[in-house]
Scaffold this active site. Sequence first.
Site, PDB file in Angstrom:
ATOM      1  N   ASP A  11       0.852  -1.164   0.188  1.00 21.15           N
ATOM      2  CA  ASP A  11      -0.101   0.122  -0.016  1.00 21.15           C
ATOM      3  C   ASP A  11       1.025   1.158  -0.044  1.00 21.15           C
ATOM      4  O   ASP A  11       1.808   1.473   0.825  1.00 21.15           O
ATOM      5  CB  ASP A  11      -0.866   0.025   1.304  1.00 21.15           C
ATOM      6  CG  ASP A  11      -2.153  -0.938   1.051  1.00 21.15           C
ATOM      7  OD1 ASP A  11      -2.289  -1.390   0.029  1.00 21.15           O
ATOM      8  OD2 ASP A  11      -2.550  -1.285   2.238  1.00 21.15           O
ATOM      9  N   ASP A 130     -13.274  -3.971  -1.841  1.00 21.63           N
ATOM     10  CA  ASP A 130     -13.255  -3.538  -0.456  1.00 21.63           C
ATOM     11  C   ASP A 130     -14.637  -3.572   0.066  1.00 21.63           C
ATOM     12  O   ASP A 130     -15.629  -2.949  -0.341  1.00 21.63           O
ATOM     13  CB  ASP A 130     -12.555  -2.156  -0.165  1.00 21.63           C
ATOM     14  CG  ASP A 130     -11.239  -2.100  -0.651  1.00 21.63           C
ATOM     15  OD1 ASP A 130     -10.400  -3.138  -0.742  1.00 21.63           O
ATOM     16  OD2 ASP A 130     -10.766  -0.765  -1.154  1.00 21.63           O
TER      17      ASP A 130
END
Length: 259
Positions: A11, A130
Amino acid sequence: MLSKRIIPCLDVRDGRLTKGIKFKGNVDIGDPVEAAREYYEQGADEIVFYDITASAEKRAIMLDVVKRVAETIFIPFSVGGGIGTVEQMRQVILAGAEKVSVNSAAVNNPGIIAEGAKAFGSQCIVLGMDVKKVFASETIPSGYEMVIHGGRTVTGLDALRWAQEAERLGAGEICLNSIDADGTQDGYELNLTALISSHVGIPVIASGGAGKPDHLVDVLTRGQADAALIASMVHYRTYTIAEIKNFLHGRGVKTRMQW
């Protein structure tokens, strides 16, 4: 039995490797290029790179960082974050990625999945999901809702229905992240993973919650995942990828080993 894949996740925010819990409280933990090299040398099967604020900030992905990572590793490389057009997909692939991941942009414009699959092949198109657990309802019968823009925007979209629609449109793989489990190191969301894995015909990468090798055993067997995304357990050097694979081998879970 096909080998299960172990995939470190990078990330990236402002060009730096970052990690948070449930999409909050992100802290800087280093250089993503150095991390990618280290995980490649340890035996990672793939690397996933997410520019985690690109969609929310409505900007293009940081191609310079993508290029630097791609020059460092010689394994499949998937890139996501702020990719919303076929031209942006092309730029990411030319920068060195084998796969592009679409998430928020695909929810807002599902046609991008079909367009990308037509241009580059389904094997290049990864649907990023997500997902947050909610009360089951008429509109969200599975009890799991899609959330976009890095966890900032709820959609009212049922996660299972969306996964099946994305497969129909041409997605070749799903990277399924549980927001509730993300960064907790308490284990993957097995019910969610098994639900999606058992209702689609494309590979599912489980993401969110890995804290120890036992968690990978669980999600790759009971969760029916084809691959496991890991972050905290390698970013903080609790385990190496070789140690994780050796543990899985001992538990009868087949992975690509380096002897």
